[in-house]
Scaffold this motif. Structure first.
Motif, PDB file in Angstrom:
ATOM      1  N   ALA A 239      45.520  46.394  39.376  1.00 49.69           N
ATOM      2  CA  ALA A 239      43.941  46.518  38.139  1.00 49.69           C
ATOM      3  C   ALA A 239      45.202  47.856  37.265  1.00 49.69           C
ATOM      4  O   ALA A 239      46.157  48.787  37.691  1.00 49.69           O
ATOM      5  N   SER A 240      45.581  47.423  35.722  1.00 48.24           N
ATOM      6  CA  SER A 240      46.078  48.880  34.641  1.00 48.24           C
ATOM      7  C   SER A 240      44.853  49.427  35.120  1.00 48.24           C
ATOM      8  O   SER A 240      43.874  50.061  35.326  1.00 48.24           O
ATOM      9  N   ASP A 241      45.681  50.693  34.519  1.00 47.95           N
ATOM     10  CA  ASP A 241      45.148  51.759  33.690  1.00 47.95           C
ATOM     11  C   ASP A 241      43.266  52.412  33.762  1.00 47.95           C
ATOM     12  O   ASP A 241      42.807  52.918  34.000  1.00 47.95           O
ATOM     13  N   GLU A 242      43.720  50.699  32.338  1.00 48.28           N
ATOM     14  CA  GLU A 242      42.549  51.275  31.791  1.00 48.28           C
ATOM     15  C   GLU A 242      41.222  50.149  32.815  1.00 48.28           C
ATOM     16  O   GLU A 242      40.000  50.846  32.171  1.00 48.28           O
ATOM     17  N   GLU A 243      41.502  49.633  33.028  1.00 47.92           N
ATOM     18  CA  GLU A 243      40.416  48.752  34.200  1.00 47.92           C
ATOM     19  C   GLU A 243      40.169  49.414  35.189  1.00 47.92           C
ATOM     20  O   GLU A 243      39.283  49.151  36.011  1.00 47.92           O
ATOM     21  N   ARG A 244      41.178  50.545  36.021  1.00 42.89           N
ATOM     22  CA  ARG A 244      40.885  50.644  36.968  1.00 42.89           C
ATOM     23  C   ARG A 244      39.569  51.140  37.580  1.00 42.89           C
ATOM     24  O   ARG A 244      39.240  52.156  36.759  1.00 42.89           O
ATOM     25  N   LEU A 245      38.780  50.990  38.434  1.00 40.45           N
ATOM     26  CA  LEU A 245      37.634  51.656  38.542  1.00 40.45           C
ATOM     27  C   LEU A 245      37.947  51.963  39.858  1.00 40.45           C
ATOM     28  O   LEU A 245      38.207  51.988  40.907  1.00 40.45           O
ATOM     29  N   PRO A 246      36.451  53.462  40.615  1.00 36.37           N
ATOM     30  CA  PRO A 246      36.926  54.318  42.224  1.00 36.37           C
ATOM     31  C   PRO A 246      36.388  53.175  42.992  1.00 36.37           C
ATOM     32  O   PRO A 246      35.763  52.653  43.156  1.00 36.37           O
ATOM     33  N   THR A 247      37.849  53.375  43.813  1.00 37.20           N
ATOM     34  CA  THR A 247      36.518  52.224  45.462  1.00 37.20           C
ATOM     35  C   THR A 247      35.260  52.608  45.582  1.00 37.20           C
ATOM     36  O   THR A 247      35.184  54.520  45.031  1.00 37.20           O
ATOM     37  N   LEU A 248      34.591  52.094  46.186  1.00 40.85           N
ATOM     38  CA  LEU A 248      33.014  52.792  46.527  1.00 40.85           C
ATOM     39  C   LEU A 248      33.382  53.484  48.137  1.00 40.85           C
ATOM     40  O   LEU A 248      32.808  55.019  47.768  1.00 40.85           O
ATOM     41  N   SER A 328      52.391  52.396  42.624  1.00 38.23           N
ATOM     42  CA  SER A 328      53.096  52.610  41.525  1.00 38.23           C
ATOM     43  C   SER A 328      54.818  51.798  42.060  1.00 38.23           C
ATOM     44  O   SER A 328      54.993  51.148  40.920  1.00 38.23           O
ATOM     45  N   ALA A 329      54.926  51.444  43.102  1.00 39.52           N
ATOM     46  CA  ALA A 329      55.548  50.907  43.491  1.00 39.52           C
ATOM     47  C   ALA A 329      55.868  49.279  43.465  1.00 39.52           C
ATOM     48  O   ALA A 329      56.361  48.546  43.313  1.00 39.52           O
ATOM     49  N   THR A 330      54.222  48.725  43.013  1.00 41.95           N
ATOM     50  CA  THR A 330      54.110  46.939  42.840  1.00 41.95           C
ATOM     51  C   THR A 330      53.130  47.172  41.466  1.00 41.95           C
ATOM     52  O   THR A 330      53.024  46.342  40.547  1.00 41.95           O
ATOM     53  N   ARG A 331      53.945  47.499  40.540  1.00 40.77           N
ATOM     54  CA  ARG A 331      53.518  47.560  39.180  1.00 40.77           C
ATOM     55  C   ARG A 331      54.150  46.325  38.168  1.00 40.77           C
ATOM     56  O   ARG A 331      53.441  46.082  37.202  1.00 40.77           O
ATOM     57  N   GLY A 369      41.622  40.493  35.601  1.00 39.48           N
ATOM     58  CA  GLY A 369      42.898  40.975  36.487  1.00 39.48           C
ATOM     59  C   GLY A 369      42.787  40.319  37.604  1.00 39.48           C
ATOM     60  O   GLY A 369      41.462  39.216  37.723  1.00 39.48           O
ATOM     61  N   GLY A 370      43.098  39.945  38.785  1.00 44.02           N
ATOM     62  CA  GLY A 370      42.972  39.613  39.758  1.00 44.02           C
ATOM     63  C   GLY A 370      43.882  38.107  40.474  1.00 44.02           C
ATOM     64  O   GLY A 370      44.626  38.214  38.881  1.00 44.02           O
ATOM     65  N   PHE A 371      43.409  37.396  41.251  1.00 42.66           N
ATOM     66  CA  PHE A 371      44.201  36.456  41.195  1.00 42.66           C
ATOM     67  C   PHE A 371      43.545  35.220  41.098  1.00 42.66           C
ATOM     68  O   PHE A 371      43.564  33.998  40.708  1.00 42.66           O
ATOM     69  N   PHE A 372      41.958  34.924  40.454  1.00 37.69           N
ATOM     70  CA  PHE A 372      41.155  34.160  40.270  1.00 37.69           C
ATOM     71  C   PHE A 372      40.508  33.690  39.274  1.00 37.69           C
ATOM     72  O   PHE A 372      39.887  34.918  38.330  1.00 37.69           O
TER      73      PHE A 372
END
Ligand SMILES: Cc1ncc(COP(=O)(O)O)c(C=O)c1O
Length: 448
Positions: A239-248, A328-331, A369-372
């Motif tokens: 997820a981009s920083d703007e889209e990122r949400l905390p996991t449950l 960071s490593a997968t940016r 985001g995501g693959f689908f």
């Protein structure tokens, strides 16, 4: 590899119906049929799977990662004999890279758990099997699951004879009100909702994201109703920083969430490595306390004895190299997936302009985001249609009906764009558009 029927005849063949219901169930074969169909038409551009981008794989790196982990153990002062035994002998059931995974979870997901709360597994798939085996005790224990859902969870439940109740998601994923209604319905039948499965971030197959407030309400519901949440999150890392949400799991203060992780997308799927986070304490009759992950090791021991030491070393090396910060490593990789998502959306918009909607009747969702993503079409998009598409139009995809747990999705298809270049995506969507237009005009009720 295609599963070619054997020619040889034996005097006493076993009847398939005599095997476990999970083997007999045609629904369990759908993914294999799908990939076989795609493989029979190798010239077809494949939107059928969610295979990760393989452009960055490099054979030289396999041994590099393993060596990196061994060097790390040496730097930590672990004796040579212990390092050797760790790699060649049977190892601890719950694995030996839990510390690396705990540090990664803290950095990547703000999930703070002790290494003792982590079990290293043979991919997400084993983590799901272990969690389901441990948490489901009676035939009246029901798994609530988002629908449409990843086939891996439905298959794991089927193989363990665990009944599943699908809860149809909305455009923003699983809705807490729908979960509450499903809990009531299950209880009204005298059964117990033992756990709830969902992919809150860029789900497979639909790409939906559960909003923050709904995540909080799901956690509150789990606490009130006493069920466990099984959180599956292979795509949130991108997820981009703007889209990122905390996991449950990061919002969970009570241990109600069991987090099922995978290195298939964040590292590489051939390692077949994943993990289970179960930090809730389990108290025995003797008063001894263990984490759920430790307690469930009895199930893991009987499924796989332990996870491969080579895979653990390779993933351990990747984590050490990344400073335990896979995000960071997968940016760069995340940017590749964003580009492919954008290419797919642009190509769809080009071929199916909104002003012609009445004519083509095609619509699709727009995940961030995501693959689908999911395309709705005005005709039945089943495996037979997929075969026509692959054979005559050289483009393959996945029927959405395969992922629906309670029926539905007959006129929708899933596009997985993660392993196609933008140029292949543009060509593939052009072919798909020709297929869709031809099918729409050849299906009499298509425009109704
Ligand atoms: C929703 C979901 N969970 C988990 C996985 C990965 O599972 P595994 O680690 O068993 O490869 C995938 C891969 O396609 C997925 O889409």
């Amino acid at each position: 590899m295609l599963l070619t029927p054997v020619q040889q005849t034996t005097a006493n063949p076993l009847r398939r119906e005599a095997l476990h219901a999970g083997i007999v169930d045609p629904g369990m074969d759908s993914m294999r049929l799908l990939s076989e169909t795609a493989m029979r038409f190798p010239e077809a551009l494949s939107f059928s799977s969610g295979a990760p981008h393989d452009g960055t794989h490099d054979l030289a790196k396999l041994s590099y990662h393993v060596d990196r982990y061994i060097a790390h153990l040496r730097e930590k002062g672990v004796p040579e004999q212990r390092i050797t035994r760790l790699h060649f002998q049977y190892g601890p059931v719950n694995g030996f890279i839990q510390e690396e995974v705990a540090r990664m979870l803290a950095k990547d997901e703000d999930i703070d758990v002790a290494p003792e709360a982590i079990m290293i597994t043979h991919g997400f798939q084993e983590a799901a099997l272990v969690a389901l085996r441990g948490l489901f005790r009676s035939p009246d224990d029901v798994l609530l699951s988002v629908s449409p859902a990843y086939v891996g969870i439905r298959g794991a439940a089927r193989m363990l004879d665990i009944p599943v109740k699908g809860i149809t998601e909305g455009p923003a994923g699983l809705e807490p009100e729908a979960v509450a209604a499903a809990v009531r319905a299950v209880r009204a039948e005298g059964k117990r909702p033992a756990a709830l499965y969902l992919v809150p971030d860029f789900s497979n197959p639909s790409g939906t994201v559960v909003p923050l407030e709904a995540r909080r309400r799901l956690l509150a519901l789990a606490a009130e109703e006493g069920f466990t949440i099984l959180e599956d999150n292979p795509y949130g890392l991108f997820a981009s920083d703007e889209e990122r949400l905390p996991t449950l799991k990061s919002l969970d203060t009570r241990g109600d969430v069991v987090y099922l992780g995978s290195f298939a997308k964040s590292a590489f799927p051939g390692a077949r490595l994943g993990y289970l986070v179960g930090d809730r304490e389990v108290v025995g009759e003797d008063g001894a306390r263990r984490t759920l992950a430790q307690e469930l090791s009895k199930a893991k021991a009987m499924f796989t004895v332990g996870s491969s030491s080579l895979s653990q070393a390779a993933i351990g090396g990747i984590l050490v190299d990344a400073g335990h910060d896979l995000r960071s490593a997968t940016r760069d990789l995340a940017a590749v997936y964003q580009e492919r998502l954008a290419a797919t959306l642009d190509a769809l918009a080009e071929h199916f302009p909104p002003e012609r909607y009445a004519e083509h009747g095609v619509r699709w969702n727009r995940p961030r985001g995501g693959f689908f993503l999911v395309v709705e079409v005005p005709f039945e998009a089943d495996l037979v249609a997929m075969e026509r598409s692959a054979r005559d139009y050289a483009v393959s995809w996945a029927p959405m009906s395969m992922f629906h747990l309670e029926g539905g999705g007959e006129r929708a298809l899933r596009l997985g764009f993660s392993n196609l270049t933008p140029a292949a995506i543009r060509e593939g969507i052009a072919r798909l558009a020709r297929f869709i237009e031809d099918e729409s005009t050849s299906t009499p009720e298509a425009t109704s």
